[in-house]
Design a protein around this motif. Structure first.
Motif, PDB file in Angstrom:
ATOM      1  N   LYS A   5      34.376  34.388  50.233  1.00  0.00           N
ATOM      2  CA  LYS A   5      34.877  33.661  48.911  1.00  0.00           C
ATOM      3  C   LYS A   5      35.771  34.723  48.390  1.00  0.00           C
ATOM      4  CE  LYS A   5      34.154  31.612  44.300  1.00  0.00           C
ATOM      5  NZ  LYS A   5      33.113  31.654  43.320  1.00  0.00           N
ATOM      6  N   ARG A   6      37.125  34.385  47.944  1.00  0.00           N
ATOM      7  CA  ARG A   6      37.790  35.069  47.227  1.00  0.00           C
ATOM      8  C   ARG A   6      38.761  34.192  45.970  1.00  0.00           C
ATOM      9  NH1 ARG A   6      40.959  38.486  52.020  1.00  0.00           N
ATOM     10  NH2 ARG A   6      39.076  39.654  52.617  1.00  0.00           N
ATOM     11  N   SER A   7      38.706  34.799  44.980  1.00  0.00           N
ATOM     12  CA  SER A   7      39.417  34.115  43.742  1.00  0.00           C
ATOM     13  C   SER A   7      40.625  34.935  43.393  1.00  0.00           C
ATOM     14  CB  SER A   7      38.215  34.133  42.583  1.00  0.00           C
ATOM     15  OG  SER A   7      37.152  33.747  42.789  1.00  0.00           O
ATOM     16  N   TYR A   8      41.460  34.096  43.116  1.00  0.00           N
ATOM     17  CA  TYR A   8      42.964  34.760  42.904  1.00  0.00           C
ATOM     18  C   TYR A   8      43.463  33.828  41.318  1.00  0.00           C
ATOM     19  CZ  TYR A   8      43.039  35.927  47.543  1.00  0.00           C
ATOM     20  OH  TYR A   8      42.623  36.618  48.805  1.00  0.00           O
ATOM     21  N   THR A   9      43.788  34.824  40.518  1.00  0.00           N
ATOM     22  CA  THR A   9      44.491  34.077  39.335  1.00  0.00           C
ATOM     23  C   THR A   9      46.104  34.353  39.610  1.00  0.00           C
ATOM     24  OG1 THR A   9      42.556  34.725  38.095  1.00  0.00           O
ATOM     25  CG2 THR A   9      44.513  34.308  36.774  1.00  0.00           C
ATOM     26  N   ILE A  10      46.382  33.179  39.567  1.00  0.00           N
ATOM     27  CA  ILE A  10      48.199  33.109  39.534  1.00  0.00           C
ATOM     28  C   ILE A  10      48.665  32.156  38.418  1.00  0.00           C
ATOM     29  CG2 ILE A  10      49.942  32.180  41.070  1.00  0.00           C
ATOM     30  CD1 ILE A  10      48.218  34.311  42.680  1.00  0.00           C
ATOM     31  N   CYS A  17      39.112  30.381  46.795  1.00  0.00           N
ATOM     32  CA  CYS A  17      39.449  30.434  48.253  1.00  0.00           C
ATOM     33  C   CYS A  17      38.227  30.905  49.214  1.00  0.00           C
ATOM     34  CB  CYS A  17      40.423  31.403  48.664  1.00  0.00           C
ATOM     35  SG  CYS A  17      42.411  30.822  47.759  1.00  0.00           S
ATOM     36  N   TYR A  18      37.905  29.864  49.883  1.00  0.00           N
ATOM     37  CA  TYR A  18      36.850  30.008  50.952  1.00  0.00           C
ATOM     38  C   TYR A  18      37.343  30.244  52.532  1.00  0.00           C
ATOM     39  CZ  TYR A  18      33.770  28.970  46.850  1.00  0.00           C
ATOM     40  OH  TYR A  18      33.154  28.638  46.029  1.00  0.00           O
ATOM     41  N   VAL A  28      40.941  28.285  55.744  1.00  0.00           N
ATOM     42  CA  VAL A  28      40.514  28.448  54.350  1.00  0.00           C
ATOM     43  C   VAL A  28      40.709  27.153  53.440  1.00  0.00           C
ATOM     44  CG1 VAL A  28      43.322  29.265  53.794  1.00  0.00           C
ATOM     45  CG2 VAL A  28      41.234  29.929  52.255  1.00  0.00           C
ATOM     46  N   SER A  29      39.565  26.867  52.633  1.00  0.00           N
ATOM     47  CA  SER A  29      39.810  25.788  51.759  1.00  0.00           C
ATOM     48  C   SER A  29      40.028  26.298  50.393  1.00  0.00           C
ATOM     49  CB  SER A  29      38.457  25.266  51.641  1.00  0.00           C
ATOM     50  OG  SER A  29      38.032  24.402  52.982  1.00  0.00           O
ATOM     51  N   VAL A  30      40.717  25.670  49.605  1.00  0.00           N
ATOM     52  CA  VAL A  30      41.076  26.215  48.190  1.00  0.00           C
ATOM     53  C   VAL A  30      40.791  25.282  47.140  1.00  0.00           C
ATOM     54  CG1 VAL A  30      43.005  27.022  46.841  1.00  0.00           C
ATOM     55  CG2 VAL A  30      43.302  27.316  49.305  1.00  0.00           C
ATOM     56  N   ILE A  45      44.676  32.241  58.006  1.00  0.00           N
ATOM     57  CA  ILE A  45      45.619  32.718  57.023  1.00  0.00           C
ATOM     58  C   ILE A  45      45.235  34.009  56.433  1.00  0.00           C
ATOM     59  CG2 ILE A  45      46.536  32.020  54.759  1.00  0.00           C
ATOM     60  CD1 ILE A  45      46.781  29.072  55.647  1.00  0.00           C
ATOM     61  N   ASN A  46      45.979  34.808  55.890  1.00  0.00           N
ATOM     62  CA  ASN A  46      45.326  36.038  55.309  1.00  0.00           C
ATOM     63  C   ASN A  46      45.609  35.890  53.786  1.00  0.00           C
ATOM     64  OD1 ASN A  46      48.053  37.250  54.743  1.00  0.00           O
ATOM     65  ND2 ASN A  46      48.368  38.055  56.820  1.00  0.00           N
ATOM     66  N   ALA A  47      45.148  37.061  53.357  1.00  0.00           N
ATOM     67  CA  ALA A  47      45.080  37.029  51.755  1.00  0.00           C
ATOM     68  C   ALA A  47      46.459  37.020  51.056  1.00  0.00           C
ATOM     69  CB  ALA A  47      44.194  38.357  51.310  1.00  0.00           C
ATOM     70  N   SER A  48      47.461  37.810  51.731  1.00  0.00           N
ATOM     71  CA  SER A  48      48.816  37.999  50.983  1.00  0.00           C
ATOM     72  C   SER A  48      49.603  36.375  51.493  1.00  0.00           C
ATOM     73  CB  SER A  48      49.767  39.014  51.964  1.00  0.00           C
ATOM     74  OG  SER A  48      49.782  38.862  53.287  1.00  0.00           O
ATOM     75  N   GLN A  49      49.369  35.820  52.651  1.00  0.00           N
ATOM     76  CA  GLN A  49      49.975  34.452  52.617  1.00  0.00           C
ATOM     77  C   GLN A  49      49.554  33.344  51.749  1.00  0.00           C
ATOM     78  OE1 GLN A  49      48.684  34.246  56.955  1.00  0.00           O
ATOM     79  NE2 GLN A  49      50.696  34.458  57.519  1.00  0.00           N
ATOM     80  N   ILE A  50      48.087  33.532  51.447  1.00  0.00           N
ATOM     81  CA  ILE A  50      47.581  32.497  50.530  1.00  0.00           C
ATOM     82  C   ILE A  50      48.003  32.676  49.282  1.00  0.00           C
ATOM     83  CG2 ILE A  50      45.319  33.656  49.821  1.00  0.00           C
ATOM     84  CD1 ILE A  50      45.717  29.916  50.830  1.00  0.00           C
TER      85      ILE A  50
END
Length: 69
Positions: A5-10, A17-18, A28-30, A45-50
């Motif tokens: 699990k990674r969280s991104y603030t945009i 994102c899982y 990945v599921s968002v 899908i990698n982190a930079s792509q997501i």
């Protein structure tokens, strides 16, 4: 199965994102900060792509993307 699990603030919006990998399938599921599934990718899908995709999604959801005809 490997899950991360990674969280991104945009643009002030947080997305969870899982990322999964079960040995032959990756994806990945968002989810938004309310826990609603926004979209799912059944491919690697990698982190930079997501982050790139989330930036486009975030701008589009705020109505800042113009469509030319």
């Amino acid at each position: 199965m490997n899950n991360k699990k990674r969280s991104y603030t945009i643009y002030g919006q947080t997305y969870d994102c899982y990322f999964y990998n079960n040995g032959y399938d990756e994806g990945v599921s968002v989810f938004n900060d309310s826990g609603d599934l926004l979209f799912k990718f059944d491919e690697k899908i990698n982190a930079s792509q997501i982050v790139f995709l989330l930036k486009g999604y975030s701008k589009g959801s705020k109505g800042k993307v113009k469509i030319k005809h």
